[in-house]
Enzyme design. Structure first.
Site, PDB file in Angstrom:
ATOM      1  N   ASP A  51      -5.988 -41.357 -52.306  1.00 61.02           N
ATOM      2  CA  ASP A  51      -5.058 -42.203 -53.071  1.00 61.02           C
ATOM      3  C   ASP A  51      -5.217 -42.184 -54.600  1.00 61.02           C
ATOM      4  O   ASP A  51      -6.343 -42.226 -55.097  1.00 61.02           O
ATOM      5  CB  ASP A  51      -5.247 -43.675 -52.695  1.00 61.02           C
ATOM      6  N   GLU A 233      -1.363 -50.591 -46.052  1.00 59.94           N
ATOM      7  CA  GLU A 233      -2.327 -50.231 -47.099  1.00 59.94           C
ATOM      8  C   GLU A 233      -1.605 -50.132 -48.449  1.00 59.94           C
ATOM      9  O   GLU A 233      -0.382 -50.017 -48.513  1.00 59.94           O
ATOM     10  CB  GLU A 233      -2.974 -48.871 -46.776  1.00 59.94           C
TER      11      GLU A 233
HETATM   12  C1  FRU Z   1      -5.277 -45.268 -47.961  1.00 57.73           C
HETATM   13  C2  FRU Z   1      -6.708 -45.749 -47.772  1.00 57.73           C
HETATM   14  C3  FRU Z   1      -6.886 -47.116 -48.413  1.00 57.73           C
HETATM   15  C4  FRU Z   1      -8.349 -47.151 -48.701  1.00 57.73           C
HETATM   16  C5  FRU Z   1      -8.632 -45.724 -49.080  1.00 57.73           C
HETATM   17  C6  FRU Z   1      -9.993 -45.241 -48.671  1.00 57.73           C
HETATM   18  O1  FRU Z   1      -5.145 -43.890 -47.861  1.00 57.73           O
HETATM   19  O2  FRU Z   1      -7.021 -45.780 -46.396  1.00 57.73           O
HETATM   20  O3  FRU Z   1      -6.440 -48.181 -47.608  1.00 57.73           O
HETATM   21  O4  FRU Z   1      -8.671 -48.034 -49.728  1.00 57.73           O
HETATM   22  O5  FRU Z   1      -7.653 -44.934 -48.437  1.00 57.73           O
HETATM   23  O6  FRU Z   1     -10.264 -43.988 -49.202  1.00 57.73           O
END
Ligand code: FRU
Length: 507
Positions: A51, A233
């Site tokens: 992300d 998320e």
């Molecule tokens: C989204 C996610 C978020 C988390 C991160 C962990 O892709 O699962 O929810 O904070 O990636 O790397």
């Protein structure tokens, strides 16, 4: 400028000499030349990325942080990688900004400019940049506790070059909920408070704070709204105007449960009063119907220009796509706005205009008409196809990108079925995952008089914008050779103007 007419039913092959658009090879650091390495999309120098995080604009720089595992090309202990850009196209890689500590690894989150120094972590003269992120405590998770995700903050008073963790972390404790993460914080002027949108199981919780340090629960959103096929998320909440009226947009990524499998980002258009988000929206709406645009959010501190960037992958196969040394790229930056399609409010995504400056000097212009038009050429990283005459309501149009290895990517626009289909199943290199061999589709009731398709293609990705961003599809693909030829066919005749060029490498 070059113009060529291809008349009805005549198949015309034009082989154009390769336009000199590539940056001289020796100048590029060698790690940016690997097979599949994008040439104008953001990628980390090496290691794993997911992300985009902490996107904030400050003093002429757009900061991009990202979920990063520097020691491996698969997901692992999360750090915040860091880069800055003055135009969102060219990036300077900076040292890792946030590393794991005793409270956990550093999951996704956001960053703000605390202009009035509400946190007291800087001064009014030198306001701090404050990052708000999730601590993920894997040790605690193993003990069976559900309280392993908490929210912490870090701050910088030197333009984001050095970050200090706040001594009072975590600033938001976990009430005993397993999925409790990804804070996106923004200043809400009417209530003079900071608002945090937090992903909690399959809903969004809103918290408020006067100072970024003390947080109060306000409300939950999501029950009986939108898609719930997986965990929610990476939310984002921001206002956008339509016809002079301010509305609020809530982005919510979901995994799994996307329209074409795995990860995707849905959005809600509604109202936010400083405490509660409400919407009349009945349908589930997706920001991008392709398989590979996830966890995207917008830059803070540029409120008049809502710029979005997403992670160009999908948790269905992100860890096993066939790249070496690094894994994953971001999408191109896109400007978000609200528009109306068939009288309904929709989120529109347009490529940032800045990419036009990165096009090779030569843009080729073609006009084609007929039912079958083959364009064989070496320049096609950026293509705009503008169908000039009314398209028939029973018309279907197929655009195929292909190469001499018979690898091909097909985009079909079917006006009768009101559907867009992107088929990457004919590309052989999908053996790494059954889920990758997908045929993706999107519902789309095109305006029949006005069909315009803009394609951004890089070494291993395609982003398709239809009718100025009314429908978007982003997908990865891995071919042995560049898909450098294009063919357009239709069941009815058509006239189209095509503009076509390559991108100069940003590295
Ligand atoms: C989204 C996610 C978020 C988390 C991160 C962990 O892709 O699962 O929810 O904070 O990636 O790397």
């Amino acid at each position: 400028m070059y113009s060529q007419k291809i008349s009805t039913l005549i198949i015309f092959f034009a082989i154009l000499s390769c336009v000199d658009v590539k940056q001289s090879e020796e100048k590029k650091p060698s790690k940016f030349q690997e097979k599949y390495r994008p040439q104008y999309h953001f990628t980390p120098p090496s290691g794993w990325m997911n992300d985009p995080n902490g996107m904030v604009y400050y003093e002429g720089e757009y900061h991009l942080f990202y979920q990063h595992n520097p020691d491996s090309t698969v997901w692992g202990p999360m750090h915040w990688g860091h880069a800055v850009s003055s135009d969102l196209v060219h990036w300077e890689h900076l040292p890792i900004a946030l590393k794991p500590d005793s409270l956990g690894t550093i999951f996704s989150g956001s960053a703000v400019l605390d202009q009035k120094n509400t946190s007291g972590l800087g001064s009014e003269k030198n306001p701090p940049l404050v990052a708000i992120y999730t601590y993920h405590n894997a040790k605690m998770e193993k003990t069976g506790s559900n309280k392993f995700q908490t929210q912490g903050i870090a701050f910088s008073t030197d333009k984001g070059r050095n970050w200090q963790k706040y001594k009072g972390n975590p600033v938001l404790e976990n009430p005993g909920i397993k999925d409790f993460r990804d804070p996106k914080v923004s200043w809400h002027e009417p209530s003079k408070k900071w608002i945090m949108a937090l992903a909690v199981k399959d809903k969004i919780s809103f918290y408020s704070s006067p100072n970024l340090l003390d947080w109060t629960f306000e409300s939950d959103f999501g029950k009986n709204k939108g898609a719930h096929g997986g965990v929610w998320e990476c939310p984002d909440l921001f206002p956008l105007k339509i016809n002079g009226q301010e509305m609020w947009v809530l982005l919510v990524s979901i995994n799994p449960g996307g329209p074409n499998g795995g990860s995707a980002t849905q959005y809600f258009i509604g109202d936010f009063d400083g405490k509660t988000f409400t919407t009349q929206q009945e349908e589930t709406l997706w920001l991008d119907y392709g398989t590979d645009n996830y966890a995207g959010v917008t830059w803070s501190n540029v409120e008049d220009n809502r710029v979005f960037m997403g992670w160009m992958s999908n948790w269905d196969y992100a860890n096993i796509v066939p790249t070496e040394n690094w894994r994953s790229a971001m999408t191109i930056a896109r400007k978000l706005s609200l528009g109306e399609i068939d009288g309904k409010k929709r989120l529109i995504s347009k490529p940032l205009q800045n990419y036009q400056n990165q096009l090779a000097a030569k843009t080729l212009n073609w006009e084609i008409e007929g039912q079958n038009a083959f364009l064989i050429r070496q320049v096609n990283e950026w293509t705009e196809i503008d169908f000039k005459k009314d398209i028939d309501e029973n018309q279907s149009i197929e655009i195929e990108l292909f190469n001499e290895n018979e690898e091909s990517l097909k985009l079909e626009l079917d006006l009768a079925k009101e559907e867009i289909v992107l088929d990457r199943s004919l590309i052989e290199n999908h053996s790494f995952s059954e889920k990758f061999k997908s045929v993706q589709s999107a519902p789309a009731n095109f305006k029949k008089q006005n069909l315009k398709i803009v394609i951004y293609k890089d070494a291993s990705s395609i982003e398709i914008f239809i009718n100025d961003g009314e429908w978007v599809m982003t997908a990865l693909y891995f071919t042995e050779k560049d898909l450098n030829k294009m063919k357009i066919t239709s069941n009815k005749s058509f006239t189209a103007e095509i503009k076509n060029s390559n991108f100069k490498s940003i590295w």
